[in-house]
Design a protein around this motif. Structure first.
Motif, PDB file in Angstrom:
ATOM      1  N   ALA A  27      28.444  26.932 -20.640  1.00 21.97           N
ATOM      2  CA  ALA A  27      27.988  25.817 -21.825  1.00 21.97           C
ATOM      3  C   ALA A  27      26.773  26.142 -22.168  1.00 21.97           C
ATOM      4  O   ALA A  27      26.339  26.267 -23.331  1.00 21.97           O
ATOM      5  CB  ALA A  27      28.401  24.401 -21.377  1.00 21.97           C
ATOM      6  N   SER A  28      25.528  26.131 -21.301  1.00 20.66           N
ATOM      7  CA  SER A  28      24.378  26.357 -21.640  1.00 20.66           C
ATOM      8  C   SER A  28      24.041  27.650 -22.460  1.00 20.66           C
ATOM      9  O   SER A  28      23.376  27.794 -23.326  1.00 20.66           O
ATOM     10  CB  SER A  28      23.624  26.101 -20.187  1.00 20.66           C
ATOM     11  OG  SER A  28      23.370  27.300 -19.598  1.00 20.66           O
ATOM     12  N   GLY A  31      24.412  27.288 -25.767  1.00 23.69           N
ATOM     13  CA  GLY A  31      23.547  26.134 -26.496  1.00 23.69           C
ATOM     14  C   GLY A  31      24.156  24.800 -26.375  1.00 23.69           C
ATOM     15  O   GLY A  31      23.527  24.008 -27.218  1.00 23.69           O
ATOM     16  N   PHE A  32      25.062  24.700 -25.585  1.00 25.76           N
ATOM     17  CA  PHE A  32      25.674  23.410 -25.359  1.00 25.76           C
ATOM     18  C   PHE A  32      25.133  22.651 -24.087  1.00 25.76           C
ATOM     19  O   PHE A  32      24.521  23.192 -23.048  1.00 25.76           O
ATOM     20  CB  PHE A  32      27.307  23.225 -25.083  1.00 25.76           C
ATOM     21  CG  PHE A  32      27.920  24.042 -26.509  1.00 25.76           C
ATOM     22  CD1 PHE A  32      27.844  23.292 -27.750  1.00 25.76           C
ATOM     23  CD2 PHE A  32      28.816  24.913 -26.221  1.00 25.76           C
ATOM     24  CE1 PHE A  32      28.493  24.070 -28.820  1.00 25.76           C
ATOM     25  CE2 PHE A  32      29.463  25.682 -27.155  1.00 25.76           C
ATOM     26  CZ  PHE A  32      29.106  24.964 -28.485  1.00 25.76           C
ATOM     27  N   LYS A  33      25.142  21.225 -24.237  1.00 28.90           N
ATOM     28  CA  LYS A  33      24.790  20.412 -23.318  1.00 28.90           C
ATOM     29  C   LYS A  33      26.077  19.775 -22.410  1.00 28.90           C
ATOM     30  O   LYS A  33      27.049  20.025 -22.997  1.00 28.90           O
ATOM     31  CB  LYS A  33      24.223  19.058 -23.504  1.00 28.90           C
ATOM     32  CG  LYS A  33      22.748  19.367 -24.292  1.00 28.90           C
ATOM     33  CD  LYS A  33      22.125  18.272 -24.520  1.00 28.90           C
ATOM     34  CE  LYS A  33      20.673  18.303 -25.521  1.00 28.90           C
ATOM     35  NZ  LYS A  33      20.155  17.187 -25.954  1.00 28.90           N
ATOM     36  N   SER A  49      23.818  20.266 -14.986  1.00 21.54           N
ATOM     37  CA  SER A  49      24.165  19.523 -16.395  1.00 21.54           C
ATOM     38  C   SER A  49      23.043  18.381 -16.592  1.00 21.54           C
ATOM     39  O   SER A  49      22.379  18.092 -15.783  1.00 21.54           O
ATOM     40  CB  SER A  49      25.416  18.800 -15.660  1.00 21.54           C
ATOM     41  OG  SER A  49      25.582  17.669 -14.947  1.00 21.54           O
ATOM     42  N   ASN A  50      23.419  17.880 -17.974  1.00 21.44           N
ATOM     43  CA  ASN A  50      22.435  17.019 -18.460  1.00 21.44           C
ATOM     44  C   ASN A  50      22.497  15.779 -17.920  1.00 21.44           C
ATOM     45  O   ASN A  50      21.633  14.986 -17.799  1.00 21.44           O
ATOM     46  CB  ASN A  50      22.540  16.906 -19.962  1.00 21.44           C
ATOM     47  CG  ASN A  50      21.830  18.000 -20.901  1.00 21.44           C
ATOM     48  OD1 ASN A  50      22.233  19.043 -20.515  1.00 21.44           O
ATOM     49  ND2 ASN A  50      21.059  17.567 -21.548  1.00 21.44           N
TER      50      ASN A  50
ATOM     51  N   ARG B  21      14.854  27.641 -18.413  1.00 20.49           N
ATOM     52  CA  ARG B  21      16.441  27.601 -18.502  1.00 20.49           C
ATOM     53  C   ARG B  21      17.141  28.566 -17.731  1.00 20.49           C
ATOM     54  O   ARG B  21      17.922  28.261 -16.938  1.00 20.49           O
ATOM     55  CB  ARG B  21      16.735  27.357 -20.063  1.00 20.49           C
ATOM     56  CG  ARG B  21      18.208  27.068 -20.160  1.00 20.49           C
ATOM     57  CD  ARG B  21      18.375  27.240 -21.837  1.00 20.49           C
ATOM     58  NE  ARG B  21      19.770  27.356 -22.374  1.00 20.49           N
ATOM     59  CZ  ARG B  21      20.024  25.909 -22.707  1.00 20.49           C
ATOM     60  NH1 ARG B  21      19.567  24.796 -22.531  1.00 20.49           N
ATOM     61  NH2 ARG B  21      21.489  26.007 -23.341  1.00 20.49           N
ATOM     62  N   HIS B  47      18.007  20.839 -19.510  1.00 21.28           N
ATOM     63  CA  HIS B  47      19.786  20.926 -19.701  1.00 21.28           C
ATOM     64  C   HIS B  47      20.336  21.345 -18.569  1.00 21.28           C
ATOM     65  O   HIS B  47      21.616  21.070 -18.248  1.00 21.28           O
ATOM     66  CB  HIS B  47      20.103  21.548 -20.764  1.00 21.28           C
ATOM     67  CG  HIS B  47      19.295  21.171 -22.310  1.00 21.28           C
ATOM     68  ND1 HIS B  47      19.635  21.805 -23.361  1.00 21.28           N
ATOM     69  CD2 HIS B  47      18.656  20.111 -22.470  1.00 21.28           C
ATOM     70  CE1 HIS B  47      18.955  21.183 -24.489  1.00 21.28           C
ATOM     71  NE2 HIS B  47      18.616  19.923 -23.697  1.00 21.28           N
ATOM     72  N   LEU B 335      21.993  31.258 -26.114  1.00 19.82           N
ATOM     73  CA  LEU B 335      21.775  30.381 -26.757  1.00 19.82           C
ATOM     74  C   LEU B 335      20.657  29.423 -26.066  1.00 19.82           C
ATOM     75  O   LEU B 335      21.054  29.042 -24.917  1.00 19.82           O
ATOM     76  CB  LEU B 335      22.401  29.490 -27.794  1.00 19.82           C
ATOM     77  CG  LEU B 335      23.219  30.733 -28.680  1.00 19.82           C
ATOM     78  CD1 LEU B 335      24.385  29.753 -29.647  1.00 19.82           C
ATOM     79  CD2 LEU B 335      22.407  31.315 -29.483  1.00 19.82           C
ATOM     80  N   GLY B 337      19.737  25.974 -26.622  1.00 13.77           N
ATOM     81  CA  GLY B 337      19.882  24.628 -26.970  1.00 13.77           C
ATOM     82  C   GLY B 337      18.962  24.022 -27.651  1.00 13.77           C
ATOM     83  O   GLY B 337      18.681  22.721 -27.290  1.00 13.77           O
TER      84      GLY B 337
END
Lengths: 357, 357
Positions: A27-28, A31-33, A49-50, B21, B47, B335, B337
């Motif tokens: 997911a990262s 670009g997702f959290k 994870s966030n 990251r 993140h 990406l 984030g």
């Protein structure tokens, strides 16, 4: 929601084990959290994870806050309590959907679903009581295997019946839980297909892998599997049939027995699957990114295989081999950051790449 | 500490951008946790990390707590305030070590270091004042480029001097900061080597990539670079020479100008490097895992290249191209984030793999 999730959107993941961990990493990359819901502390997924809701599945307030914090809900295991799903339902999209969970949470429902699709399964019978077990053994015969209908994994909740006189002991192993009797299938080997279906109905499957188990736990997955071209096509087509029938969104693992009479579906798992870990080194888009793409409403990625791979699980004391494995130029090491090594615990895996010349 | 870090050890990372990251993700793959020290909130590295010290570099208490929380300290950028390093020094190992930071934080010190190693650099001169600038321009000639000695990146803190009459304006652009004048090098193209050195002194280099910049920002890195076999060997050998001279531990980026008279070192960066992002799709062990292996005292991994790759940065509005890029089967999307798209901001990158048939 049919629009793709934007940058910075939060993917909620029920379950914080290694599958959630690798989903978070994928997911990262897009670009997702991520936000993990997992009762246990210091869980593998929380490391990457966030947010981590360290709350029980019975905490309805926490579940509602979790739904509030995320844009879409997915999961890394299928045995999520129905009551928790009831709380989450309607608050945010659950992907894969509840029908996939309903079917796969119960071995009897799953077998009925597959049979109704015209797919082959092992012979099976519902076992509500001792009398039905005796009757089923008359039809199916021994050896057979008695399994709890719900909450089984890695060989747990199962009892073998080698001869009919084992029946009573096997039934008492179930501790009164609803059970199903499955006949043994005379198969040469097991393969699995990791399939994916997008929000738009697009279907993509990874190449089938060949699985070897030890003590009920997956030991290795080898690519390519030993399959004829026709079997390979069958495996992929039946996976697509299952995905479409469930109006599925996400990645699914489909375990198949290979027999002279064709492919027999062993079980389906509505999630990323241990037998799909090889995709991390064999494909541009691995099963974890594929799942995230699907649940985020992105187009599915290219899962075509560019290398031969043998995935091997690192179980318990296999961790002692890590220093040596880390020096092998053909090996990619993937560890789960679990604090304690236990016998039978999946601690990591390695992908051994066989370069094509 | 010479023993490899065990499972669950915590790697402290100074800086929370995209490099941090991707270092965090690589650390998770090897079973490590990460702790980010970054004054900014909602930073890309946080993140995917366990802990985030959102504190200024001037907060000595926070720095000490950070050192307490981690097993080894590394960083994703070289411009760490010396005062912060002074606080951390001796509390936990800093890898790469302070000598690498001292040399690379100051363009003049760096050029002197490289020259003393017998390596070629652009002609340069220390510019403490206006008189020295005029004298240096007499020797080096115009066009030349005036740069602050410290804290420059992505073309910032630089002023071109196309003719000697530009000198005063260029000097005033430096706002009184100590500066260095660099002569222009007549080069055909720029390449970079991502090298790594382990705690045990083992050195490994990734294949050199060819870089194209736009507006002072890296645009693409292409593998393989346009280099003769002799140039390739030179590039790798001089990288090893730099790593050994600094008793370096970790990954370093070395930028080189290719000229008819040989390779000229442009600059060195004591960290993972944008021009090494291609390794994510071209090698079993990418630059991020290689760095983590080195700072954790693990053996270096195999960085041999198995595919041709073009890495392209996604800068600012390039993000609009993501939906299309995500559908290209040869493209891997990465990406960062970042919440806000800004002109000139690195938002992500893609690796386009050119399969070998």
């Amino acid at each position: 929601m049919t629009e793709p999730l934007p940058q910075g959107a939060v993917i909620g993941i029920l379950g914080g084990g290694q599958l959630g961990r690798m989903l978070s990493v994928a997911a990262s990359r897009l670009g997702f959290k991520t936000c993990i819901y997992e009762p246990g502390g210091d869980c593998p997924a929380s490391h990457v994870s966030n947010y981590h809701f360290q709350k029980p599945y019975e905490d309805e307030d926490a579940l509602r806050q979790f739904a509030e914090a995320v844009d879409v809900i997915t999961y890394e295991f299928e045995n999520i309590p129905t009551s928790a799903l009831d709380v989450l339902d309607g608050l945010k999209p659950i992907r894969p959907g509840r029908e996939a969970l309903r079917v796969s949470q119960d071995r009897l429902t799953e077998k009925d679903f597959l049979t109704n699709l015209g797919l082959k399964t092992a012979p099976y019978a519902d076992i509500p009581d001792a009398a039905s077990l005796k009757a089923a053994l008359d039809t199916i015969g021994a050896p057979a295997i008695l399994k709890t209908r719900r909450f089984g994994y890695d060989g747990k909740g199962q009892a073998r019946i080698m001869q009919t006189s084992d029946a009573d002991a096997a039934l008492s192993d179930m501790s009164g839980a609803p059970a199903i009797l499955e006949g043994f299938v005379d198969f040469s080997h097991e393969v699995s297909v990791i399939g994916a279906r997008g929000v738009d109905g697009q279907v993509a499957c990874f190449d089938p892998g060949e699985n070897v188990h030890q003590g009920g736990i997956l030991r290795t997955t080898t690519l390519p599997a030993n399959l004829s071209a026709a079997q390979r096509t069958d495996a992929v087509l039946l996976t697509g049939q299952i995905l479409n029938a469930l109006d599925y969104v996400g990645v699914m693992g489909v375990e198949l027995f290979v027999t002279p009479q064709g492919l027999i579906v062993n079980e389906i798992a509505p999630r990323v699957h241990n037998s799909g870990h090889w995709t991390q080194q064999g494909c541009s888009v691995d099963q974890f990114e594929q799942h995230i793409r699907a649940v985020a409403g992105w187009p599915l990625g290219d899962g075509s295989r560019y290398a031969d791979v043998v995935m091997e699980n690192l179980i318990g004391d296999d961790m002692d081999r890590v220093p040596e494995l880390a020096q092998d130029p053909n090996v990619s090491v993937h560890l789960y950051g679990k604090a304690e090594v236990k016998a039978g615990r999946k601690m990591g895996h390695v992908n051994r790449v066989v370069r094509r010349d």
